[in-house]
Write an enzyme that holds these catalytic residues in place. Structure first.
Site, PDB file in Angstrom:
ATOM      1  N   TYR A 328     106.436 -59.036 -18.274  1.00 44.04           N
ATOM      2  CA  TYR A 328     105.220 -58.354 -17.848  1.00 44.04           C
ATOM      3  C   TYR A 328     104.083 -59.352 -17.681  1.00 44.04           C
ATOM      4  CZ  TYR A 328     101.598 -54.734 -17.820  1.00 44.04           C
ATOM      5  OH  TYR A 328     100.550 -53.917 -17.487  1.00 44.04           O
ATOM      6  N   GLU A 329     104.082 -60.370 -18.508  1.00 44.17           N
ATOM      7  CA  GLU A 329     103.059 -61.410 -18.398  1.00 44.17           C
ATOM      8  C   GLU A 329     103.170 -62.146 -17.069  1.00 44.17           C
ATOM      9  OE1 GLU A 329     101.633 -65.388 -20.922  1.00 44.17           O
ATOM     10  OE2 GLU A 329     103.111 -63.987 -21.751  1.00 44.17           O
TER      11      GLU A 329
END
EC number: 3.6.1.6
Length: 585
Positions: A328-329
């Site tokens: 997600y980062e």
């Protein structure tokens, strides 16, 4: 030829003061014959005058001031000022000396009128009188009706009467500014943004994002303006502040850790206008720092931070405090870079990929342009999401254990081993005479160079290949694509003077290899730098070429800021948060 006899001379003292016979109340004149030859204009009706009222009487019983007797001077006026078109000069003169108070035409334009020089009497007041119209233009003049009012409104007296009003207004305005809680924001409260016609249709909103890392906690306060649903939000500004150490340092004292967050949040209260507090979300996402803690200690810290958020005046979403996943980062970093470079406008598919090299993991994210890439990619490498009225299907993956510091342990052979006191881990990527200690992940490691073995770039590169080769997926599409690289890619390029610290720069993949050879073959020259510099540059070279499969001439844009905004995942996370909450158009 006979001439007409001259009239007999007028006796002195009779008719010395002349006036038109049509003006009642004036003595003398040119006689009855003159009055018949040049009859004066018919009296104009006066609004509100009673039937049978005396001619020349002003409404309300105030009599009109007559022109002074004995004035022989005549006044010329152009044809357009004459009430009935062309008139004789004598009729106009009588008209001028016998003005009646009549209502002026609406919207008429004042025109200067030459009057006989005289001092205003008591009770005189200017009145507007119709003088005529021609070619669509209406002209007005002024007569004197009440000299008392005129004398009382002299400029000096009017200015002195208004001075206390101005002083009272100035004093009240100054008191309002000084008594306001936020002197910087007082104008926004006095004139709310929705009252401004320029921003009437613009949607202004804020977002607060906390980055709880291992070395410190950072707050990002973003200001956005969206003019219409068809346009993307525009980033107006960012307020950034940080405190050290990070939340993970307060694992045994969660209350103190939450206090550091509260100090940063107080700054947001001053930055965001009060009328937008309830529409401004606040979120904290923790990264690698809290991942290293036990589940119990990490949750205790998150609960304390959640209580701080609940006590604030801001909007607190359900998942406002959490530990962020590595993949997600990578997606959020891709959103940040492409938004700041203007690649997300409209349906543009000309985006750039992102490379992020952290301490424990590395991420690669890009938007595939070919169906072949989508078919060959593993299922968990593809992620679809909707943003700004567009759907994006990204290729993204986070490789845990392939971050720069985790790779050091793998090259030393200590990644899957427990450190034992007195055990030395050696590598040809380190200076021969080096022996030192290194702490990572709460563990102390002892490391050094090969005293009897070979050192330099070639043996070091062979050690690194064992860690990288065949371990990462290599999409063919990225070989001809351009990427933005940050984190340790940027830091190591700055350490070796490949790019400027403030400006960044553009490098080719082979530039890392050239610098790695220079450093590894001359380790004594770089004693003052990090002892891992040779190992780090060699690992970056092998990761880009052998790991991801980039060509030597692939361009990499290394930067920390784009348009003076940091290329952090926090901006992308704020965008995604605002859209999910429906705060944008």
């Amino acid at each position: 030829m006979e001439t007409a006899p001259r009239p007999p001379p007028r006796p002195r003292g009779q008719g010395a003061r002349r006036g038109p016979p049509s003006c009642p109340g004036l003595r003398g004149g040119r006689g009855a014959a003159a009055g018949r030859r040049h009859p004066g204009p018919a009296p104009l009706p006066v609004p509100g005058a009673r039937e049978g009222a005396a001619v020349g009487a002003a409404p309300g019983g105030v009599r009109e001031r007559r022109a002074p007797l004995g004035r022989r001077r005549r006044f010329r006026r152009s044809r357009r000022c004459r009430p009935g078109g062309s008139q004789s000069r004598a009729r106009l003169s009588r008209r001028r000396r016998c003005l009646r108070p009549v209502p002026a035409a609406r919207g008429c334009r004042r025109r200067p009128r030459r009057e006989p020089p005289r001092e205003p009497g008591r009770g005189e007041e200017p009145r507007r009188v119709w003088l005529g119209a021609r070619r669509g233009r209406t002209y007005c003049s002024s007569v004197i009706a009440d000299p008392h009012l005129t004398a009382s409104r002299s400029p000096g007296k009017m200015a002195s009467s208004r001075l206390p009003i101005f002083l009272a207004l100035a004093f009240s305005s100054l008191s309002f500014v000084l008594s306001h809680s936020n002197r910087v924001m007082w104008f926004q409260d006095f004139f709310p943004p929705n009252m401004c016609p320029i921003n009437a249709k613009a949607n202004t909103f804020y977002g607060i994002m906390f980055d709880a890392g291992s070395t410190g906690t950072r707050i990002h306060i973003y200001t956005f303006v969206q003019k219409s649903p068809e346009n993307l939000p525009e980033l107006e500004g960012e307020i950034f502040e940080s405190v050290k150490p990070g939340l993970s340092a307060y694992a045994d004292q969660p209350e103190k850790g939450a206090e550091t967050v509260k100090r940063l949040l107080d700054m947001a209260i001053d930055a965001v206008p009060p009328h937008l507090w309830k529409k401004t979300p606040v979120v904290l996402k923790a990264t690698a720092g809290l991942r290293l803690l036990s589940e119990e200690k990490a949750q205790a810290l998150l609960l304390e931070v959640r209580e701080v958020f609940e006590e604030s005046p801001f909007l607190v979403p359900e998942d406002s405090v959490s530990i962020m996943d590595g993949s997600y980062e990578g997606i959020l970093a891709w959103i940040t870079v492409n938004f700041l470079t203007g690649q997300l406008s409209g349906q543009s598919q000309h985006t750039v990929g992102t490379l992020d090299l952290g301490g424990a993991s590395t991420q690669i994210t890009f938007l595939p342009r070919f169906e072949e890439t989508l078919k060959e990619a593993p299922g968990d490498f593809l992620t679809s999401f909707e943003m700004f009225n567009s759907t994006y299907k990204l290729y993204t993956h986070s490789y845990l254990g392939f971050g720069l510091k985790a790779a050091r342990l793998a090259i030393l052979g200590a990644l899957d081993m427990e450190a034992v006191d007195g055990q030395m881990f050696r590598s040809s990527c380190l200076p021969k005479q080096l022996e030192a200690e290194w702490h990572f992940g709460g563990v102390k490691y002892q490391y050094g160079g090969n005293k009897e073995g070979e050192t330099g770039f070639k043996p070091c590169y062979l050690e690194v290949l064992k860690v990288v080769k065949g371990k990462l997926h290599q999409p063919n599409e990225i070989r001809g694509s351009s990427f933005y690289a940050f984190s340790y890619y940027y830091d190591r390029a700055v350490d070796t003077n490949l790019i400027d610290y403030e400006q960044g720069g553009v490098l080719e993949v082979k530039d890392f290899e050239i610098k790695a050879k220079e450093v590894c073959d001359n380790m004594e020259k770089y004693n003052s730098a990090s002892p891992f510099l040779c190992m780090d540059l060699t690992y970056i070279t092998a990761l880009l070429k052998e790991g991801f499969g980039f060509r030597d001439n692939t361009l990499l844009q290394l930067t920390k800021k784009v348009n003076n905004i940091e290329t952090s995942w926090t901006l992308g996370a704020t965008f995604h948060l605002l859209q999910s909450l429906g705060l944008t158009y």
